[in-house]
Scaffold this motif. Sequence first.
Motif, mmCIF file in Angstrom:
data_model
loop_
_atom_site.group_PDB
_atom_site.id
_atom_site.type_symbol
_atom_site.label_atom_id
_atom_site.label_comp_id
_atom_site.label_asym_id
_atom_site.label_seq_id
_atom_site.Cartn_x
_atom_site.Cartn_y
_atom_site.Cartn_z
ATOM 1 N N LYS A 9 0.820 -1.210 0.000
ATOM 2 C CA LYS A 9 0.000 0.000 0.000
ATOM 3 C C LYS A 9 0.858 1.265 0.000
ATOM 4 O O LYS A 9 0.785 2.099 0.889
ATOM 5 N N ILE A 10 1.710 1.368 -1.001
ATOM 6 C CA ILE A 10 2.555 2.540 -1.165
ATOM 7 C C ILE A 10 2.505 2.971 -2.620
ATOM 8 O O ILE A 10 2.381 2.128 -3.532
ATOM 9 N N ASP A 11 2.517 4.267 -2.850
ATOM 10 C CA ASP A 11 2.471 4.786 -4.214
ATOM 11 C C ASP A 11 3.782 4.488 -4.928
ATOM 12 O O ASP A 11 4.866 4.571 -4.340
ATOM 13 N N LEU A 12 3.682 4.184 -6.187
ATOM 14 C CA LEU A 12 4.853 3.828 -6.980
ATOM 15 C C LEU A 12 4.988 4.804 -8.136
ATOM 16 O O LEU A 12 4.023 5.073 -8.867
ATOM 17 N N GLN A 13 6.214 5.335 -8.316
ATOM 18 C CA GLN A 13 6.521 6.237 -9.418
ATOM 19 C C GLN A 13 7.731 5.672 -10.155
ATOM 20 O O GLN A 13 8.814 5.554 -9.589
ATOM 21 N N LEU A 14 7.545 5.327 -11.435
ATOM 22 C CA LEU A 14 8.594 4.714 -12.237
ATOM 23 C C LEU A 14 9.069 5.693 -13.302
ATOM 24 O O LEU A 14 8.257 6.379 -13.948
ATOM 25 N N GLU A 33 14.258 -4.187 1.640
ATOM 26 C CA GLU A 33 15.410 -4.988 1.212
ATOM 27 C C GLU A 33 15.218 -5.503 -0.208
ATOM 28 O O GLU A 33 16.177 -5.571 -1.001
ATOM 29 N N ILE A 34 13.999 -5.861 -0.557
ATOM 30 C CA ILE A 34 13.729 -6.328 -1.916
ATOM 31 C C ILE A 34 13.964 -5.207 -2.919
ATOM 32 O O ILE A 34 14.563 -5.410 -3.987
ATOM 33 N N ILE A 35 13.513 -3.991 -2.574
ATOM 34 C CA ILE A 35 13.718 -2.854 -3.468
ATOM 35 C C ILE A 35 15.216 -2.568 -3.636
ATOM 36 O O ILE A 35 15.692 -2.286 -4.748
ATOM 37 N N GLU A 36 15.967 -2.639 -2.557
ATOM 38 C CA GLU A 36 17.422 -2.395 -2.639
ATOM 39 C C GLU A 36 18.094 -3.411 -3.546
ATOM 40 O O GLU A 36 18.948 -3.053 -4.384
ATOM 41 N N ASP A 37 17.733 -4.688 -3.416
ATOM 42 C CA ASP A 37 18.351 -5.724 -4.247
ATOM 43 C C ASP A 37 17.967 -5.560 -5.719
ATOM 44 O O ASP A 37 18.804 -5.728 -6.621
ATOM 45 N N LEU A 38 16.700 -5.228 -5.986
ATOM 46 C CA LEU A 38 16.268 -5.039 -7.370
ATOM 47 C C LEU A 38 17.000 -3.864 -8.024
ATOM 48 O O LEU A 38 17.439 -3.951 -9.172
ATOM 49 N N CYS A 39 17.127 -2.765 -7.283
ATOM 50 C CA CYS A 39 17.817 -1.595 -7.841
ATOM 51 C C CYS A 39 19.299 -1.875 -8.078
ATOM 52 O O CYS A 39 19.889 -1.395 -9.053
ATOM 53 N N GLU A 40 19.910 -2.668 -7.203
ATOM 54 C CA GLU A 40 21.327 -2.982 -7.385
ATOM 55 C C GLU A 40 21.534 -3.865 -8.607
ATOM 56 O O GLU A 40 22.522 -3.712 -9.340
ATOM 57 N N LEU A 41 20.610 -4.780 -8.867
ATOM 58 C CA LEU A 41 20.748 -5.675 -10.013
ATOM 59 C C LEU A 41 20.497 -4.962 -11.336
ATOM 60 O O LEU A 41 21.066 -5.346 -12.375
ATOM 61 N N THR A 42 19.660 -3.941 -11.338
ATOM 62 C CA THR A 42 19.246 -3.294 -12.587
ATOM 63 C C THR A 42 19.817 -1.891 -12.750
ATOM 64 O O THR A 42 19.368 -1.149 -13.634
ATOM 65 N N ASP A 43 20.791 -1.506 -11.913
ATOM 66 C CA ASP A 43 21.404 -0.179 -11.992
ATOM 67 C C ASP A 43 20.359 0.929 -11.885
ATOM 68 O O ASP A 43 20.327 1.877 -12.666
ATOM 69 N N LEU A 44 19.498 0.787 -10.897
ATOM 70 C CA LEU A 44 18.487 1.786 -10.606
ATOM 71 C C LEU A 44 18.718 2.333 -9.205
ATOM 72 O O LEU A 44 19.493 1.781 -8.430
ATOM 73 N N ARG A 45 18.009 3.394 -8.893
ATOM 74 C CA ARG A 45 18.024 3.927 -7.533
ATOM 75 C C ARG A 45 16.600 4.317 -7.151
ATOM 76 O O ARG A 45 15.752 4.566 -8.033
ATOM 77 N N PHE A 46 16.371 4.381 -5.848
ATOM 78 C CA PHE A 46 15.016 4.685 -5.371
ATOM 79 C C PHE A 46 15.082 5.732 -4.286
ATOM 80 O O PHE A 46 16.101 5.908 -3.597
ATOM 81 N N ARG A 47 13.959 6.428 -4.130
ATOM 82 C CA ARG A 47 13.780 7.402 -3.065
ATOM 83 C C ARG A 47 12.353 7.293 -2.560
ATOM 84 O O ARG A 47 11.430 6.992 -3.329
ATOM 85 N N ILE A 48 12.185 7.538 -1.271
ATOM 86 C CA ILE A 48 10.845 7.543 -0.673
ATOM 87 C C ILE A 48 10.548 8.958 -0.220
ATOM 88 O O ILE A 48 11.292 9.518 0.593
ATOM 89 N N LYS A 49 9.504 9.538 -0.773
ATOM 90 C CA LYS A 49 9.138 10.906 -0.439
ATOM 91 C C LYS A 49 7.618 11.015 -0.403
ATOM 92 O O LYS A 49 6.935 10.645 -1.369
ATOM 93 N N ASN A 50 7.097 11.511 0.722
ATOM 94 C CA ASN A 50 5.649 11.676 0.914
ATOM 95 C C ASN A 50 4.900 10.370 0.669
ATOM 96 O O ASN A 50 3.894 10.322 -0.061
ATOM 97 N N LYS A 51 5.407 9.283 1.248
ATOM 98 C CA LYS A 51 4.798 7.960 1.155
ATOM 99 C C LYS A 51 4.715 7.444 -0.276
ATOM 100 O O LYS A 51 3.871 6.589 -0.594
ATOM 101 N N ALA A 52 5.612 7.945 -1.116
ATOM 102 C CA ALA A 52 5.664 7.491 -2.503
ATOM 103 C C ALA A 52 7.051 6.950 -2.793
ATOM 104 O O ALA A 52 8.062 7.549 -2.411
ATOM 105 N N LEU A 53 7.094 5.814 -3.478
ATOM 106 C CA LEU A 53 8.345 5.177 -3.856
ATOM 107 C C LEU A 53 8.659 5.561 -5.298
ATOM 108 O O LEU A 53 7.915 5.214 -6.226
#
Length: 474
Positions: A9-14, A33-53
Amino acid sequence: MSELSRQVKIDLQLDKDIQSQVVFQATDRPFIEIIEDLCELTDLRFRIKNKALRIERDTPYSENYNIQFLNLSRNSQNKISVATDVFTKNGISNQTASHNDNGSNSSVSVETKNDFWSELETNLKVLLAQDNEKQSKQKGSKSKESSTYSVHKQGGLITIYAPEKTHKRIKDYLARLKRASSSQVLIEAKIIEVTLKEEYRSGIDWRKMGKRGDLQMNSLFGATAQKSKFLDPSDAQQGMFSFGATGTTFSAILNALQEFGHSRTLSSPRLTVMNNQTAILKVAQNQVYFRMNYDKQFSTTVNLNNVSVSSDIQTVPIGLVMSVQPSIDPDTGEVILFLRPSISRLNKSIPDPAVDIAYSSSTTTSGDNIPRTPSMIPVVEVREIDSVLRLQNGEIGVMGGLMEVRSYQDSSKIPGLGDLHFVKELLSSTADGDTIVELVIILKATITDNAPAPDAADVRLTTDYVADSRKWDA
């Protein structure tokens, strides 16, 4: 990815440029932890801001890092040389010595170079070069930007332009560098002369001191030779020569030394030194003497001598000069010290024979009675140690064994009557002999995270003996 965000139940922005595909399976693991592993495998990065990923491509971006260090480089050199060859000059043999093959010289040289910013830039180049090489090998990568950096030494700022993976490595490296380079150690030392009692003229019995409850003795003189361990390369630096004691308090060691004779403290230096930085402490009086230059020229044309006499001022320190450089391991609390204390003492002064030679030559040629001024050359007694010690945080190390024989001659007489020739031997007495003096160096190393607070002795010194209206805040 969408299914994961729906379950938690979190907003997703791709990012619209994401085209990575990966097979990933996880069971009973935290979402982050799943998000961290996925980003490391695919050369991506993530941020969480205002309950949005928000997930985006890991493109380079700039970030500033604060590194405060002195904008200077330090070089230090230490050398001990011993020459027993009479043909040598300043520890270097001349041609006569080499032809006769009777030279005997030994020297120990230590050179230290500290350039923090130059070494930091070299390491940053290596870290960023690894990232650039990896990016160049990636197939189908749209980003052709290289990671770069800039350094402002005066402001202590480093700007890194790189992907987030590289920034993480840079942050970890700088955090470790800050902790190691800013560590400092408080060095407390006492240099003591012990005038040995008659029964201890052969030296302090360190085995007896080792039986004390708060001292540990480490004296391995003959074990190496008896077991022939020197033949084993793994034992080349073990058990060769260890002499001293360790403990936790100065008072216990000082009280133990009183048993062997009268002790006198020559110096009690204390200084704080940063990790891998050389500090030099000098408490000495510069003894002045003169080096004479005599030049005599004879002119056959006018049958006249031309004499030129000059002198150069020379100084030699009489007192204490100590050089120390620590290597601190903050994780284990271990301190490795390069230590070189040098204690010099004026033994006597002898006249320079060049003065008599010049005086005799001048009076012979001119016939005038030129007044003679003696030039006294100091005979300096030097005791020094050049060693590397390994101590634990707060541990005390003791070094001893530097012994010296000092002769004395005492005379006493009755004033007035003792000067009369016919009763001088009855009313006066003389006594001569020699004493054995051993030099003991006690050293304590304490790792300090911040500048050490002044102790009670320091506060009392500033309040009772210094005429200053400003108060010392302990």
